[in-house]
Design an enzyme around this catalytic site. Sequence first.
Site, PDB file in Angstrom:
ATOM      1  N   LYS A  14       7.413 -14.333  13.278  1.00  0.00           N
ATOM      2  CA  LYS A  14       8.549 -14.371  14.206  1.00  0.00           C
ATOM      3  C   LYS A  14       9.722 -14.552  13.159  1.00  0.00           C
ATOM      4  O   LYS A  14      10.678 -15.168  13.959  1.00  0.00           O
ATOM      5  CB  LYS A  14       8.039 -16.227  14.955  1.00  0.00           C
ATOM      6  CG  LYS A  14       7.014 -16.220  15.218  1.00  0.00           C
ATOM      7  CD  LYS A  14       7.061 -17.494  15.833  1.00  0.00           C
ATOM      8  CE  LYS A  14       5.848 -18.251  16.292  1.00  0.00           C
ATOM      9  NZ  LYS A  14       5.615 -19.364  16.505  1.00  0.00           N
ATOM     10  N   ARG A  43      -1.972 -14.746  -1.150  1.00  0.00           N
ATOM     11  CA  ARG A  43      -1.775 -12.977  -1.475  1.00  0.00           C
ATOM     12  C   ARG A  43      -0.483 -12.671  -0.382  1.00  0.00           C
ATOM     13  O   ARG A  43      -0.696 -13.400   0.918  1.00  0.00           O
ATOM     14  CB  ARG A  43      -3.063 -12.851  -1.096  1.00  0.00           C
ATOM     15  CG  ARG A  43      -2.649 -11.173  -1.158  1.00  0.00           C
ATOM     16  CD  ARG A  43      -3.659 -10.457  -0.843  1.00  0.00           C
ATOM     17  NE  ARG A  43      -4.395 -10.909  -2.262  1.00  0.00           N
ATOM     18  CZ  ARG A  43      -5.478  -9.707  -2.577  1.00  0.00           C
ATOM     19  NH1 ARG A  43      -6.603  -8.860  -1.919  1.00  0.00           N
ATOM     20  NH2 ARG A  43      -6.536 -10.198  -3.604  1.00  0.00           N
ATOM     21  N   ARG A  79     -12.722 -10.882  -1.477  1.00  0.00           N
ATOM     22  CA  ARG A  79     -13.151 -11.565  -3.028  1.00  0.00           C
ATOM     23  C   ARG A  79     -11.952 -13.233  -2.816  1.00  0.00           C
ATOM     24  O   ARG A  79     -12.846 -13.867  -2.995  1.00  0.00           O
ATOM     25  CB  ARG A  79     -13.102 -10.462  -3.756  1.00  0.00           C
ATOM     26  CG  ARG A  79     -14.305 -10.259  -4.154  1.00  0.00           C
ATOM     27  CD  ARG A  79     -13.931  -9.089  -4.551  1.00  0.00           C
ATOM     28  NE  ARG A  79     -13.383  -8.057  -4.162  1.00  0.00           N
ATOM     29  CZ  ARG A  79     -13.661  -7.979  -2.295  1.00  0.00           C
ATOM     30  NH1 ARG A  79     -15.715  -7.171  -2.924  1.00  0.00           N
ATOM     31  NH2 ARG A  79     -13.098  -6.736  -1.752  1.00  0.00           N
ATOM     32  N   HIS A  97      -2.401  -9.811 -10.376  1.00  0.00           N
ATOM     33  CA  HIS A  97      -3.453 -10.839 -10.182  1.00  0.00           C
ATOM     34  C   HIS A  97      -4.484 -11.748 -11.018  1.00  0.00           C
ATOM     35  O   HIS A  97      -5.137 -11.507 -12.021  1.00  0.00           O
ATOM     36  CB  HIS A  97      -4.736  -9.404  -9.349  1.00  0.00           C
ATOM     37  CG  HIS A  97      -5.515 -10.272  -8.095  1.00  0.00           C
ATOM     38  ND1 HIS A  97      -5.601 -11.465  -8.645  1.00  0.00           N
ATOM     39  CD2 HIS A  97      -5.938  -9.523  -7.642  1.00  0.00           C
ATOM     40  CE1 HIS A  97      -6.633 -11.616  -6.896  1.00  0.00           C
ATOM     41  NE2 HIS A  97      -6.545  -9.889  -6.888  1.00  0.00           N
TER      42      HIS A  97
HETATM   43  N1   CP Z   1     -10.136  -7.990  -6.145  1.00  0.00           N
HETATM   44  C1   CP Z   1      -9.777  -8.627  -5.020  1.00  0.00           C
HETATM   45  O1   CP Z   1      -8.859  -8.958  -5.384  1.00  0.00           O
HETATM   46  O2   CP Z   1     -10.596  -8.061  -3.616  1.00  0.00           O
HETATM   47  P1   CP Z   1     -10.215  -8.723  -2.242  1.00  0.00           P
HETATM   48  O3   CP Z   1      -8.596  -7.588  -2.402  1.00  0.00           O
HETATM   49  O4   CP Z   1     -11.358  -8.577  -1.699  1.00  0.00           O
HETATM   50  O5   CP Z   1      -9.246 -10.415  -2.946  1.00  0.00           O
END
Ligand code: CP
Length: 303
Positions: free
Chosen positions: A80, A101, A51, A129
Site C-alpha cells: 500500500k 530481506r 534457506r 548477505h
Molecule cells: N542462500 C540464500 O540466501 O538462500 P535463500 O535465497 O533461499 O534464502
Amino acid sequence: MRSVIDILDFTVEELDELIATALDIIDNPNKYAHICDGKKLATLFFEPSTRTRLSFEAAMYELGGNVLGFSEANSSSAAKGESIADTAKTVSCYADIIAMRHPKEGAAYVAAQNASIPVINAGDGGHCHPTQTLADLLTIRREKGRFNNLTVGLCGDLKFGRTVHSLINALNRYDGVKFVLISPEELRVPSYVKNEITKAGKEYVETKDLAEALPELDILYMTRVQKERFFNEEDYLRLKDSYILDPSKLTRAKSDLSIMHPLPRVNEISVKVDSDPRAHYFEQALNGKYMRMALILMLLGIK
Ligand code: CP
C-alpha cells in the site's frame, strides 16, 4: 542496541565467538532449548527465500522463542506504499529482533536507523548477505579447520552475487588467502570489492576458465547466475549456463577441495556432484541455522 548490516560489522574476535557458540549449540542443543523463551523474531522478507527465512525461523524456535512476519512484500503494507522506516518502527512494537530481506541495496540500513530493536540484514539487493557469510565461515572452519592460507575460487555471477561480496570482505582479514575470481567478462567482481582485496594486501586473479583454475583451489564457491538481477532477459539467457560443475571437471580438483554454494542452485552444479564427499552445500545450509542461533543470542545480549 546493535544491528548487523555488513559482515564487517563484526570484529574477527566476534566471528570467532559466534563460531564457538554455534559449535557449542551443535554439541549441546538442550542447553539452548529455552534460552529465548518469551522472545520474538520478526522475519520481514520483501524478496523470496527458502534457506535464510526458514533457518532464521528454525533458529528462533530451537532457542525457545517465537516467530512472526511475512514472506512477500505483497502480503505486507509495503503493497500500500508504506515506507521501510515506518515498517521498522511498527514492527519494533511487536518483536524483539528483526531479520529483513529486501531487493534494494541499503534497505536494511534504513530499517536499522528507524527500528528500536536489532535489525539483521538477511540480504539487500546485490549488496551484502552477512548471515550467509556466517554460514560460509562455519562451513570453512568445520571442513578446513582454518581461514588462513586458503586459495578460494569464486565462480559464476560475481557482479550481483551479494554472498560473494560479503565472503571476500570476511576472508580479506585472514593471512595467506588468495582469490581466484572465475566469471564471464560481464559478471566480474565490482571494482569496489576488488579494491578492498588490494587494500587488504591479498592476491587475486580473474579468469573465465573454471577447468583451468580448479586444480589449485582449496575451496570452490559456486554461485547461480541470478535471473532477478538482470534488466535484459537476452543477457540472462546467454550467461545462465556459463559454468556447470560436473564429476568430469572435478577429476582435476584436489582430493580435499571443499565445494560450496549458498544455494539455490539452478544448473551450475550437476546433481551428480551431490554424492561427492567434497560437496558441502547442504551442510552449509544447516550451518546457517546454527550461526543464526548464535547471532540472535549475541544481538539479544543473551549469554
Ligand atoms: N542462500 C540464500 O540466501 O538462500 P535463500 O535465497 O533461499 O534464502
